[in-house]
Design a protein around this motif. Sequence first.
Motif, PDB file in Angstrom:
ATOM      1  N   GLU A  25      32.703  51.961  30.823  1.00 46.22           N
ATOM      2  CA  GLU A  25      33.791  51.203  31.925  1.00 46.22           C
ATOM      3  C   GLU A  25      33.183  50.504  32.635  1.00 46.22           C
ATOM      4  N   THR A  26      34.107  49.063  32.318  1.00 48.38           N
ATOM      5  CA  THR A  26      34.011  48.403  33.377  1.00 48.38           C
ATOM      6  C   THR A  26      35.165  47.987  34.121  1.00 48.38           C
ATOM      7  N   GLY A  27      35.455  48.996  34.708  1.00 49.09           N
ATOM      8  CA  GLY A  27      36.562  48.700  35.672  1.00 49.09           C
ATOM      9  C   GLY A  27      38.627  48.068  35.758  1.00 49.09           C
ATOM     10  N   VAL A  28      38.124  47.703  34.187  1.00 48.06           N
ATOM     11  CA  VAL A  28      39.250  46.552  33.931  1.00 48.06           C
ATOM     12  C   VAL A  28      40.557  46.787  32.860  1.00 48.06           C
ATOM     13  N   ASN A  29      41.303  46.891  33.404  1.00 44.65           N
ATOM     14  CA  ASN A  29      42.423  47.490  32.582  1.00 44.65           C
ATOM     15  C   ASN A  29      42.783  46.902  31.420  1.00 44.65           C
ATOM     16  N   ARG A  30      41.994  47.021  30.321  1.00 46.06           N
ATOM     17  CA  ARG A  30      42.594  45.828  29.428  1.00 46.06           C
ATOM     18  C   ARG A  30      44.030  45.993  28.930  1.00 46.06           C
ATOM     19  N   GLU A  31      44.659  46.135  29.031  1.00 46.80           N
ATOM     20  CA  GLU A  31      46.017  46.409  28.701  1.00 46.80           C
ATOM     21  C   GLU A  31      46.710  44.386  29.498  1.00 46.80           C
ATOM     22  N   GLN A  32      46.239  45.042  31.065  1.00 48.73           N
ATOM     23  CA  GLN A  32      46.672  43.988  32.160  1.00 48.73           C
ATOM     24  C   GLN A  32      46.067  42.795  32.064  1.00 48.73           C
ATOM     25  N   ALA A  33      44.344  42.800  31.428  1.00 48.74           N
ATOM     26  CA  ALA A  33      43.808  42.014  31.335  1.00 48.74           C
ATOM     27  C   ALA A  33      44.782  41.436  30.013  1.00 48.74           C
ATOM     28  N   LEU A  34      45.209  41.498  28.919  1.00 46.27           N
ATOM     29  CA  LEU A  34      46.081  41.268  27.883  1.00 46.27           C
ATOM     30  C   LEU A  34      46.916  39.833  28.758  1.00 46.27           C
ATOM     31  N   LEU A  35      47.845  41.407  29.192  1.00 47.90           N
ATOM     32  CA  LEU A  35      48.870  40.208  30.087  1.00 47.90           C
ATOM     33  C   LEU A  35      48.708  38.797  30.813  1.00 47.90           C
ATOM     34  N   ALA A  36      47.717  39.397  31.646  1.00 44.56           N
ATOM     35  CA  ALA A  36      47.248  37.857  32.377  1.00 44.56           C
ATOM     36  C   ALA A  36      46.805  36.236  31.909  1.00 44.56           C
ATOM     37  N   ALA A  37      46.361  36.989  30.536  1.00 42.26           N
ATOM     38  CA  ALA A  37      45.907  35.872  29.569  1.00 42.26           C
ATOM     39  C   ALA A  37      46.773  35.147  29.009  1.00 42.26           C
ATOM     40  N   ALA A  38      47.834  36.568  28.195  1.00 37.63           N
ATOM     41  CA  ALA A  38      49.113  36.213  27.394  1.00 37.63           C
ATOM     42  C   ALA A  38      50.369  34.976  28.774  1.00 37.63           C
ATOM     43  N   TRP A  39      50.256  35.332  29.579  1.00 35.08           N
ATOM     44  CA  TRP A  39      50.841  34.732  30.460  1.00 35.08           C
ATOM     45  C   TRP A  39      49.774  32.737  31.182  1.00 35.08           C
ATOM     46  N   PHE A  40      48.194  33.444  31.039  1.00 34.26           N
ATOM     47  CA  PHE A  40      47.895  31.619  31.640  1.00 34.26           C
ATOM     48  C   PHE A  40      47.764  30.720  30.048  1.00 34.26           C
ATOM     49  N   GLU A  41      47.855  31.283  29.080  1.00 28.47           N
ATOM     50  CA  GLU A  41      47.862  30.638  28.246  1.00 28.47           C
ATOM     51  C   GLU A  41      49.096  29.184  28.366  1.00 28.47           C
TER      52      GLU A  41
END
Lengths: 299, 299
Positions: free
Chosen positions: A265-281
């Motif tokens: 476990e990391t506590g992080v939602n992987r899909e949401q993290a990827l969407l955040a990265a796609a936005w920040f890109e």
Amino acid sequence: MGLPQSVVITEVGPRDGLQNESLFVATDKKIEWINRLSDAGFRHIEVSSFVHPKWIPQLADAVEVFHGIKRAKGVVYSALVPNERGLERAFEARVDAVSIFMSASESHNQKNINKSIRETYPVLRPVVESAKAAGLPVRGYVSTVFGCPYEGNVDVNQVLSVVDSLLDMGVDELSLGDTIGVAVPTQVTELIARLSKEVPLSRIALHFHDTYGMAMANVWAGLLAGIERFDGSLGGLGGCPYAPGASGNVATDDLLYLFQKLGVETGVNREQALLAAAWFEQNVGRTLPSHAMSVLRGQ
Amino acid sequence: MGLPQSVVITEVGPRDGLQNESLFVATDKKIEWINRLSDAGFRHIEVSSFVHPKWIPQLADAVEVFHGIKRAKGVVYSALVPNERGLERAFEARVDAVSIFMSASESHNQKNINKSIRETYPVLRPVVESAKAAGLPVRGYVSTVFGCPYEGNVDVNQVLSVVDSLLDMGVDELSLGDTIGVAVPTQVTELIARLSKEVPLSRIALHFHDTYGMAMANVWAGLLAGIERFDGSLGGLGGCPYAPGASGNVATDDLLYLFQKLGVETGVNREQALLAAAWFEQNVGRTLPSHAMSVLRGQ
């Protein structure tokens, strides 16, 4: 295999990633980035740096960023602090935690901080004391732990000496950095085996750069050796100041893939993290280099 | 740590790399590429494929390439062979070794070979028998060992069943492929532990794709588990047919960095291999994605 049930990820992209990007990202974009990170479940975010903007102009807006972000419950928003002047600004910004830094190799410390290792401790000690007195936890970054751009190999005893000095000073957690991304897993295994005899491994984080593509193998070696804290930069944001064009921090989204598939476990939602990265890109002016982002784009 | 003194690298770039590149590389460039690989010290080079050019147009010139290359002493020049018709062309090309292939997962095998796994064996058996009768060693690629694009997880018992069948058939070496690059190190450790009870590990090679950035960690897990044979593609040439834009085979030049720093011999001159990759890059129409190449460019 004796894997831990969970690990702690410190997202260093807003600080270590951005300070190695050429573009200045607008303050409001940084703020939204950090808010999206906390929304995705990150609980340790290194927001910015109070090193003088002359040295890191990309993060000149550290105070504004801290004042602009939403403070999500349970999230530790930290910043890099070089000295007492920087700590004043960090207090002003209401940081939750203070990160100090120095190098394990003499010549990198000299070039980066303009002091010998011995001369650095008296600068850091009052920072640690003041931070602790204010109730803030302190993280200590140790750079060039697995190799130095000027000296090459770094003696494990030298690393242990710096580690001991920082822990004695009251630093809560150490992040051991492969600043130039040259380590191979045997080095990780050997260093952690040595450290485990002297230091509780729960106080050690590993901070890999992926210059030579070894970061994930080194994470795996660290995990097997008992480390449960890893730094990463979402999307693989950043680069290596000593090898232009080379990779930066290990990509947090790739770490998330690893841990998800391992059942850790990391506590992080992987899909949401990827969407955040796609936005920040869109704000970085280049394609983010993580593998997870490449897969996302190809889908 | 019980690392081997040396490992065997099979350079699959000319076959597995090129078949996943969109550009057709001119025959004379392929020939020079392979000559530069043998000059750099590679001793196992998968030169091309005798799968029908309708399916792999990038390698339609397989016979010409084999006839054009210099045959360096001690180098095994192999090719992919799907069936008896392909084997005839391979004999005509004077291959040194024959590589057959099938999948560990039923649906990938069906889509890729248009046969069930059970129906595939009778096609492969005469190929193996004729190759062996001609004195040629046979390598068997097993695809989707760690995950299937259609089925997801692949049962280890299913992998073992295919492995056993191919070894029984007389295949000398098996290359176990993470075709879609989804494996994490625990899968490698567990599979090799199971295999080691039934099969001499000296007959097993690991073939990782880097889709999710796990390839190097998986190599490390394989090495720790006793594997001494690894496939790679110099420069990271190639890609993943199931995730456009994603990484291909693990980059051989990154493997060479790992092994050099570990003190494990490969027989390959890393600097020369990198120069060969830099030369070949001009013919591929894109920047090669390996880490070692990024560092080279930044220097």
